[in-house]
Design an enzyme around this catalytic site. Structure first.
Site, PDB file in Angstrom:
ATOM      1  N   GLU A 120      22.453  27.460   0.029  1.00  0.00           N
ATOM      2  CA  GLU A 120      22.990  27.775   1.354  1.00  0.00           C
ATOM      3  C   GLU A 120      24.409  27.242   1.353  1.00  0.00           C
ATOM      4  O   GLU A 120      24.639  26.046   1.513  1.00  0.00           O
ATOM      5  CB  GLU A 120      22.124  27.118   2.439  1.00  0.00           C
ATOM      6  CG  GLU A 120      22.331  27.706   3.822  1.00  0.00           C
ATOM      7  CD  GLU A 120      23.507  27.081   4.538  1.00  0.00           C
ATOM      8  OE1 GLU A 120      24.595  27.710   4.542  1.00  0.00           O
ATOM      9  OE2 GLU A 120      23.359  25.998   5.088  1.00  0.00           O
TER      10      GLU A 120
ATOM     11  N   CYS B 248      28.868  25.865   8.928  1.00  0.00           N
ATOM     12  CA  CYS B 248      29.138  26.999   8.043  1.00  0.00           C
ATOM     13  C   CYS B 248      29.081  28.338   8.747  1.00  0.00           C
ATOM     14  O   CYS B 248      29.556  29.339   8.211  1.00  0.00           O
ATOM     15  CB  CYS B 248      28.180  26.986   6.850  1.00  0.00           C
ATOM     16  SG  CYS B 248      26.452  26.827   7.304  1.00  0.00           S
TER      17      CYS B 248
ATOM     18  N   GLU C 234      36.596  28.857   3.872  1.00  0.00           N
ATOM     19  CA  GLU C 234      35.904  28.159   4.954  1.00  0.00           C
ATOM     20  C   GLU C 234      36.739  26.969   5.396  1.00  0.00           C
ATOM     21  O   GLU C 234      36.911  26.007   4.650  1.00  0.00           O
ATOM     22  CB  GLU C 234      34.533  27.689   4.465  1.00  0.00           C
ATOM     23  CG  GLU C 234      33.720  26.985   5.528  1.00  0.00           C
ATOM     24  CD  GLU C 234      32.348  26.585   5.017  1.00  0.00           C
ATOM     25  OE1 GLU C 234      31.368  26.810   5.723  1.00  0.00           O
ATOM     26  OE2 GLU C 234      32.275  26.051   3.893  1.00  0.00           O
TER      27      GLU C 234
END
Length: 474
Positions: free
Chosen positions: A248, A282, A376
């Site tokens: 993940e 996230c 990110e």
């Protein structure tokens, strides 16, 4: 925190060196945590391998009762866990309360799934060779699990590793992020108390990348479940091969605002979804694509309401943005804002420091090839771009190397289903933040956002293997 000193390895606790754990908001020491070595990582795997048959043989009722017992103990101390999470993560209290609440749901859901772990019969006589044979398959534990969690939601992420592993009948060695070990250490102690007959079913090691490497490269493990950055996840996948990996990883979640969207609702979603956990999530809103007919009004409304995002001490209930996990992260995010501005983005709001924190920031016109758009950012920063057609918006969302969650705001059912069919992500959220996650739903991404799915039901399936039985009655 009521647990012994040292690390929970094997049946007991092993004394080790310790390191400071610091409050990100002011840098003060809030406590110390044990630090493992490579040798202790190997010892933990040794112990997990030794108890693997015993854990696999635990009756369903025992596994279920243990999960519910941990849930009950955590619920009884939820205020203490919330306070501890604020101190070690620096995350606002409101977000830490959500984390504990979600952890309780995760534990209960995993307990419920124990009763649903079953197989099926197979019609072997579809071929003549199968005449007279009985066939069925069951699910069996995959073996020793290594669970590695990120710093942003240490308690919840650890629960999403430990609870499915135990429900599946797998011993687990969990490794929290070095910055945030304490809540996970306490959670592991609760599990070991609930499983006092086989405490080595759940162990914990801390430490650096070498410790993590020792865990994931051990050929005796069955699976690795990792939550963290794409770069580290890719390295783990290579190092752990051919063992199973559940990854993940990161994302740069997009929110598409169609021409017919409720603008107030979309702005509210950005305020809630772009800055919660100080942007360190996230699936927080990072890229906003707004139709050219409404983009100026959208930015105007967003900038006008940005004062609602209170910056301050994370212990204050009003705070929504506080310090990032460490000064290096703060410096990186500020440098990405500067890079975006130099490349032509307009800083509509924020962009600077507020003490040790970063001001809630809105960029407009962030270019491709700039980290604040492509990567990110993991900070309280959102970027807004305009689009002239939905086809252009979908193409822009899909151009990213990431694909975890995306959302679309629209009044059109046709547009909603077009997004669901077209966007290359693990989850499409309509008229809600991309950060929406129910802990019982399948959660995971595509492309560089990872492989495999979390959520107790789906993680348990990932952590089991089918075993086929074929019987010819005598």
């Amino acid at each position: 925190m009521s647990f012994p000193s040292g690390l929970p390895i094997g049946a007991g606790w092993v004394e080790t060196d310790s390191a400071s754990v610091r409050f990100p908001y002011d840098g003060s020491e809030i406590g110390t945590a044990p630090v493992a070595t490579v040798e202790l990582a190997h010892a933990a795997i040794d112990a997990a391998v030794a108890v693997r048959p015993e854990v696999a043989a635990l009756p369903s009722r025992v596994r279920r009762q243990a999960l519910l017992a941990v849930r009950d103990e955590l619920a009884a101390r939820r205020g203490d866990f919330e306070s501890l999470l604020v101190l070690e993560t620096g995350k606002p209290l409101v977000d830490c309360r959500v984390e504990v609440a979600r952890t309780l749901v995760t534990l209960e859901a995993a307990a419920e799934e124990v009763a649903r772990l079953h197989g099926e019969t197979v019609p072997l006589d579809l071929l003549p060779s199968g005449d007279g044979l009985i066939g069925f398959w069951t699910r069996r534990p995959i073996g020793v699990v290594v669970g590695i969690a990120g710093f942003n939601y240490p308690l919840l992420l650890a629960a999403h590793k430990i609870a499915p592993a135990l429900a599946a009948g797998c011993p687990i060695v969990v490794k929290p992020a070095p910055q945030t070990p304490l809540a996970t250490l306490w959670l592991v102690q609760l599990f070991r108390q609930a499983l006092e007959s086989v405490p080595a079913a759940v162990q914990l090691v801390t430490g650096d990348a070498a410790v993590g490497s020792a865990l994931v490269t051990d050929p005796r493990i069955g699976a690795v479940s990792f939550t963290g950055s794409a770069a580290v996840g890719h390295r783990i996948a290579k190092d752990a091969a051919p063992r199973k990996v559940l990854l993940e990883l990161g994302s740069n979640a997009a929110l598409v605002v169609a021409a017919d969207a409720d603008l107030d609702a979309a702005v509210d979603a950005v305020l809630r979804g772009g800055y919660y956990a100080s942007g360190q999530a996230c699936i927080s809103v990072q890229r906003i694509l707004a139709d050219e007919s409404i983009v100026d009004r959208f930015v105007e409304l967003l900038a006008a309401r940005l004062t609602e995002v209170v910056v301050g001490d994370p212990r204050d209930e009003r705070t929504r943005v506080s310090a990032l996990i460490d000064p290096a992260s703060t410096d990186r995010v500020l440098s990405w804002i500067g890079e975006a501005s130099a490349a032509g983005a307009q800083v509509v709001a924020g962009g600077g420091r507020a003490g040790r924190s970063i001001e809630p920031t809105v960029l407009v016109g962030t270019a491709d090839g700039v980290a604040a758009w492509d990567e990110e950012i993991f900070g309280p920063v959102v970027s807004v771009r305009r689009f002239s057609s939905l086809a252009e918006a979908w193409k822009t969302v899909n151009a990213s190397r990431y694909g975890l969650h995306a959302s679309v705001f629209t009044r059109s059912l046709a547009t909603a289903f077009e997004a669901i069919e077209t966007l290359e992500v693990g989850g499409v959220i309509v008229n809600e933040v991309p950060g929406f996650r129910s802990d019982t739903m399948p959660y995971g991404g595509v492309k560089d956002s990872g492989v495999g799915r979390e959520g107790p039901r789906f993680a348990i399936e990932e952590l089991t293997v089918t075993r086929m039985a074929v019987i010819r009655p005598s």
